[in-house]
Design an enzyme around this catalytic site. Structure first.
Site, mmCIF file in Angstrom:
data_model
loop_
_atom_site.group_PDB
_atom_site.id
_atom_site.type_symbol
_atom_site.label_atom_id
_atom_site.label_comp_id
_atom_site.label_asym_id
_atom_site.label_seq_id
_atom_site.Cartn_x
_atom_site.Cartn_y
_atom_site.Cartn_z
ATOM 1 N N GLY A 26 119.337 37.598 -22.417
ATOM 2 C CA GLY A 26 118.980 36.406 -21.637
ATOM 3 C C GLY A 26 118.106 35.495 -22.467
ATOM 4 O O GLY A 26 117.142 35.943 -23.092
ATOM 5 N N SER A 27 118.472 34.226 -22.506
ATOM 6 C CA SER A 27 117.746 33.293 -23.372
ATOM 7 C C SER A 27 117.279 32.063 -22.599
ATOM 8 O O SER A 27 117.277 30.947 -23.116
ATOM 9 C CB SER A 27 118.642 32.869 -24.532
ATOM 10 O OG SER A 27 119.775 32.221 -23.990
ATOM 11 N N SER A 29 113.924 30.600 -20.131
ATOM 12 C CA SER A 29 112.538 30.409 -20.559
ATOM 13 C C SER A 29 111.835 31.740 -20.815
ATOM 14 O O SER A 29 111.101 31.881 -21.796
ATOM 15 C CB SER A 29 111.764 29.553 -19.556
ATOM 16 O OG SER A 29 112.082 29.906 -18.254
ATOM 17 N N ARG A 50 124.031 33.713 -23.334
ATOM 18 C CA ARG A 50 125.372 33.627 -22.720
ATOM 19 C C ARG A 50 126.138 32.447 -23.320
ATOM 20 O O ARG A 50 127.325 32.519 -23.586
ATOM 21 C CB ARG A 50 125.173 33.435 -21.215
ATOM 22 C CG ARG A 50 126.402 33.496 -20.373
ATOM 23 C CD ARG A 50 125.992 33.442 -18.922
ATOM 24 N NE ARG A 50 125.093 32.319 -18.672
ATOM 25 C CZ ARG A 50 125.293 31.386 -17.748
ATOM 26 N NH1 ARG A 50 126.356 31.425 -16.994
ATOM 27 N NH2 ARG A 50 124.427 30.410 -17.563
ATOM 28 N N TYR A 67 114.887 25.071 -22.573
ATOM 29 C CA TYR A 67 113.928 25.862 -21.800
ATOM 30 C C TYR A 67 112.505 25.815 -22.347
ATOM 31 O O TYR A 67 111.548 25.965 -21.574
ATOM 32 C CB TYR A 67 114.394 27.319 -21.732
ATOM 33 C CG TYR A 67 115.625 27.484 -20.874
ATOM 34 C CD1 TYR A 67 115.536 27.440 -19.487
ATOM 35 C CD2 TYR A 67 116.882 27.660 -21.441
ATOM 36 C CE1 TYR A 67 116.653 27.583 -18.689
ATOM 37 C CE2 TYR A 67 118.012 27.810 -20.651
ATOM 38 C CZ TYR A 67 117.893 27.773 -19.280
ATOM 39 O OH TYR A 67 119.002 27.912 -18.484
ATOM 40 N N GLY A 154 103.373 40.753 -14.602
ATOM 41 C CA GLY A 154 102.006 40.250 -14.721
ATOM 42 C C GLY A 154 102.001 38.730 -14.625
ATOM 43 O O GLY A 154 103.051 38.107 -14.437
ATOM 44 N N ALA A 158 105.929 31.441 -18.612
ATOM 45 C CA ALA A 158 106.549 31.466 -19.947
ATOM 46 C C ALA A 158 105.972 30.412 -20.908
ATOM 47 O O ALA A 158 105.583 30.740 -22.035
ATOM 48 C CB ALA A 158 108.053 31.302 -19.808
ATOM 49 N N LYS A 209 105.023 38.258 -4.961
ATOM 50 C CA LYS A 209 104.177 37.065 -5.200
ATOM 51 C C LYS A 209 105.020 35.787 -5.197
ATOM 52 O O LYS A 209 104.532 34.704 -4.879
ATOM 53 C CB LYS A 209 103.352 37.212 -6.478
ATOM 54 C CG LYS A 209 104.153 37.363 -7.776
ATOM 55 C CD LYS A 209 104.599 36.067 -8.401
ATOM 56 C CE LYS A 209 105.587 36.269 -9.516
ATOM 57 N NZ LYS A 209 106.074 35.052 -10.140
ATOM 58 N N ASP A 262 99.303 38.084 -10.894
ATOM 59 C CA ASP A 262 100.504 37.254 -10.884
ATOM 60 C C ASP A 262 100.511 36.309 -9.675
ATOM 61 O O ASP A 262 101.006 35.178 -9.743
ATOM 62 C CB ASP A 262 101.743 38.166 -10.858
ATOM 63 C CG ASP A 262 102.967 37.487 -11.434
ATOM 64 O OD1 ASP A 262 102.876 36.304 -11.821
ATOM 65 O OD2 ASP A 262 104.036 38.135 -11.487
HETATM 66 N N1 LIG Z 1 109.926 31.881 -16.695
HETATM 67 C C1 LIG Z 1 108.863 32.642 -16.454
HETATM 68 O O1 LIG Z 1 107.720 32.200 -16.595
HETATM 69 C C2 LIG Z 1 109.041 34.069 -16.051
HETATM 70 C C3 LIG Z 1 110.222 34.526 -15.512
HETATM 71 N N2 LIG Z 1 110.350 35.829 -15.130
HETATM 72 C C4 LIG Z 1 111.598 36.325 -14.568
HETATM 73 O O2 LIG Z 1 112.583 36.351 -15.594
HETATM 74 C C5 LIG Z 1 113.885 36.254 -15.011
HETATM 75 C C6 LIG Z 1 114.688 35.211 -15.782
HETATM 76 O O3 LIG Z 1 114.056 33.981 -15.512
HETATM 77 P P1 LIG Z 1 113.903 32.780 -16.524
HETATM 78 O O4 LIG Z 1 114.199 33.129 -17.920
HETATM 79 O O5 LIG Z 1 112.585 32.189 -16.251
HETATM 80 O O6 LIG Z 1 115.036 31.847 -15.909
HETATM 81 P P2 LIG Z 1 115.689 30.553 -16.521
HETATM 82 O O7 LIG Z 1 116.234 29.807 -15.369
HETATM 83 O O8 LIG Z 1 114.733 29.886 -17.421
HETATM 84 O O9 LIG Z 1 116.873 31.161 -17.389
HETATM 85 C C7 LIG Z 1 117.854 31.962 -16.811
HETATM 86 C C8 LIG Z 1 118.789 32.375 -17.926
HETATM 87 O O10 LIG Z 1 119.814 33.204 -17.382
HETATM 88 C C9 LIG Z 1 121.057 32.700 -17.818
HETATM 89 N N3 LIG Z 1 122.101 33.056 -16.882
HETATM 90 C C10 LIG Z 1 122.521 32.406 -15.783
HETATM 91 N N4 LIG Z 1 123.562 33.055 -15.233
HETATM 92 C C11 LIG Z 1 123.817 34.113 -16.012
HETATM 93 C C12 LIG Z 1 124.770 35.154 -16.012
HETATM 94 N N5 LIG Z 1 125.708 35.215 -15.086
HETATM 95 N N6 LIG Z 1 124.718 36.080 -16.978
HETATM 96 C C13 LIG Z 1 123.778 36.042 -17.920
HETATM 97 N N7 LIG Z 1 122.860 35.079 -18.014
HETATM 98 C C14 LIG Z 1 122.871 34.131 -17.057
HETATM 99 C C15 LIG Z 1 120.857 31.208 -17.974
HETATM 100 O O11 LIG Z 1 121.836 30.653 -18.820
HETATM 101 C C16 LIG Z 1 119.472 31.189 -18.599
HETATM 102 O O12 LIG Z 1 119.534 31.436 -19.973
HETATM 103 C C17 LIG Z 1 113.658 35.917 -13.528
HETATM 104 O O13 LIG Z 1 113.807 37.069 -12.774
HETATM 105 C C18 LIG Z 1 112.203 35.460 -13.483
HETATM 106 O O14 LIG Z 1 111.596 35.748 -12.237
HETATM 107 C C19 LIG Z 1 109.323 36.715 -15.260
HETATM 108 C C20 LIG Z 1 108.138 36.313 -15.806
HETATM 109 C C21 LIG Z 1 107.900 34.967 -16.241
HETATM 110 O O1 LIG Z 2 106.731 35.173 -12.808
HETATM 111 C C1 LIG Z 2 106.216 34.170 -13.234
HETATM 112 C C2 LIG Z 2 104.828 34.133 -13.714
HETATM 113 O O2 LIG Z 2 104.296 35.402 -13.828
HETATM 114 C C3 LIG Z 2 106.974 32.901 -13.253
HETATM 115 O O3 LIG Z 2 106.954 32.399 -11.975
HETATM 116 P P1 LIG Z 2 108.096 31.379 -11.520
HETATM 117 O O4 LIG Z 2 109.393 32.160 -11.566
HETATM 118 O O5 LIG Z 2 107.705 30.941 -10.157
HETATM 119 O O6 LIG Z 2 108.095 30.260 -12.520
#
Ligand SMILES: NC(=O)C1=CN([C@@H]2O[C@H](COP(=O)(O)OP(=O)(O)OC[C@H]3O[C@@H](n4cnc5c(N)ncnc54)[C@H](O)[C@@H]3O)[C@@H](O)[C@H]2O)C=CC1
Ligand SMILES: O=C(CO)COP(=O)(O)O
Length: 374
Positions: A26-27, A29, A50, A67, A154, A158, A209, A262
């Site tokens: 996964g790439s 944020s 992807r 991102y 935590g 990102a 959260k 968090d």
């Molecule tokens: N962004 C943040 O600050 C944080 C996010 N997370 C968690 O990380 C997880 C991923 O979130 P983010 O990276 O922030 O989301 P994002 O929206 O920034 O990125 C999501 C990624 O998943 C990809 N994606 C979409 N559909 C897909 C599929 N069918 N197969 C594979 N990849 C696919 C997208 O192309 C994108 O690269 C979430 O569960 C989020 O809650 C956890 C901690 C911090």
């Molecule tokens: O999990 C996160 C911070 O710890 C990111 O929160 P959001 O998915 O609401 O941006």
């Protein structure tokens, strides 16, 4: 003038992680940011994207402009859209995809997985169709033991971490030694990782959260101030803890980085997608319009129904999460969300009654809500 020098933060993990091959699936944020953390901790990191164009941009330009605009990624960081290549030799596999696609992503990567590798979820959601947590989805899909599954959670917004702002996190696995291995792999000079063996609590902190952050966003969008938000955060933590403990978590975990920590970060930060989604809904945008504006994953929206389903099964009342659900489904106006509806008792009840059975509470709450519809 003081002669004491400012201590320089160093990490021995750069050497401890030398030669440690890891993959990030996964790439978006978080996947890209976490890949940077692992690289800065000295690991040999390949991130799987992807979309080929994202893989190429990370691999060649060391950027992910969609991102993480303006962030330079480590020169050593590799990227590919080829799962087999990403997973070749990876001892640790970090999963950073949306919760609702994780199961399919796992099925896709299974043929290329080293049978001794450990899978670590960075995902903060619940599978809608099964109500499973992500570690449960991993175990269920790959049929592996829990000692090969970890979680990192935590207060980890990102973009702040990508800018190398000091951050704490928790690595969890039922096997403490595995948790320590995971924590070592991602302990960079600006990223401190603690360990525990409470996978349920660590994982649920990150899921729950998001729901409270949605509530905070909604009341912020309406225009309510700090008293309302502080009450929602405080009562929200009580709801989170009650739910997590009923699910088998240690309550201490919920007062740590993966719970309270968090919750604070997500409820306070304008960078939080859950907070932002809530705010747009509070301002009167529909769920559809909110999704279009966001372009990023707001896990809370998909987690509300399965969390409430589990709460009902476990006899837990979550008044704030129920109100979020009512706002999302259009049966409550955003302006009605608040702590004034979070008690259903005729006689004022004590503020904190964690772990005390409360017969009839759910029925009283439903009756109260019937009279408060939008
Ligand atoms: N962004 C943040 O600050 C944080 C996010 N997370 C968690 O990380 C997880 C991923 O979130 P983010 O990276 O922030 O989301 P994002 O929206 O920034 O990125 C999501 C990624 O998943 C990809 N994606 C979409 N559909 C897909 C599929 N069918 N197969 C594979 N990849 C696919 C997208 O192309 C994108 O690269 C979430 O569960 C989020 O809650 C956890 C901690 C911090
Ligand atoms: O999990 C996160 C911070 O710890 C990111 O929160 P959001 O998915 O609401 O941006």
């Amino acid at each position: 003038m003081s002669t004491r020098s400012i201590p320089v933060v160093t990490s021995s993990n750069g050497t401890r992680n030398r030669g440690r091959k890891v993959a990030v699936i996964g790439s978006g944020s978080w996947g890209t940011t976490f890949a940077k953390v692992l690289s800065d901790a000295g690991c040999d990191v390949t991130v799987w994207a992807r979309r080929p164009e994202v893989a190429t941009e990370i691999q060649v330009a060391k950027r992910n402009s969609q991102y993480l605009p303006g962030i330079n990624l480590p020169k050593s960081l590799k990227a590919t859209d080829d799962l087999a290549l990403a997973l070749k030799g990876a001892q640790l596999v970090f999963l950073a995809v949306p919760s609702q696609t994780l199961r399919q992503n796992l099925l896709d990567l299974e043929p290329f997985l080293d049978r001794r590798s450990v899978l670590v979820s960075l995902v903060k959601g619940v599978e809608q169709t099964t109500t499973m947590r992500m570690s449960e989805v991993i175990i269920d899909t790959l049929d592996i033991g829990p000692e090969r599954v970890g979680v990192i959670s935590g207060p980890n917004i990102a973009l702040e971490i990508a800018k190398e702002q000091p951050t704490g996190a928790v690595a969890s696995c039922v096997d403490l030694q595995v948790a320590q291995e995971i924590a070592t792999s991602c302990s960079a000079p600006y990223f401190r990782t603690y360990v525990n063996t409470d996978v349920v609590g660590t994982e649920l902190g990150g899921v729950l959260k998001n729901l409270i952050a949605l509530a905070i966003g909604i009341v912020d969008g309406v225009g309510y101030g700090e008293n309302t938000k502080a009450a929602i955060i405080t009562r929200g933590l009580a709801e989170m803890t009650e739910f997590a403990v009923a699910s088998g978590a240690d309550p201490v975990t919920l007062s740590g980085l993966a719970g309270l920590g968090d919750l604070i970060a997500t409820c306070q930060s304008p960078l939080s997608r859950n907070n932002t989604a809530g705010r747009l809904i509070g301002q009167g945008y529909s769920q559809e319009e909110t999704r279009e504006q966001m372009q990023q994953t707001a896990e809370g929206i998909t987690s509300v129904p399965p969390v409430l389903e589990l709460a009902h099964e476990r006899g837990i009342v979550m008044p704030i999460v129920e109100q979020v659900q009512m706002v999302l489904s259009g049966t409550m106006a955003p302006k009605n969300l608040g702590p004034h509806l979070a008690t259903e008792d005729d006689v004022p009840r004590p503020e904190l009654r964690l772990g005390v059975p409360q017969p009839g509470r759910w029925e009283r709450f439903v009756n109260l809500m019937k009279g408060k519809s939008a």
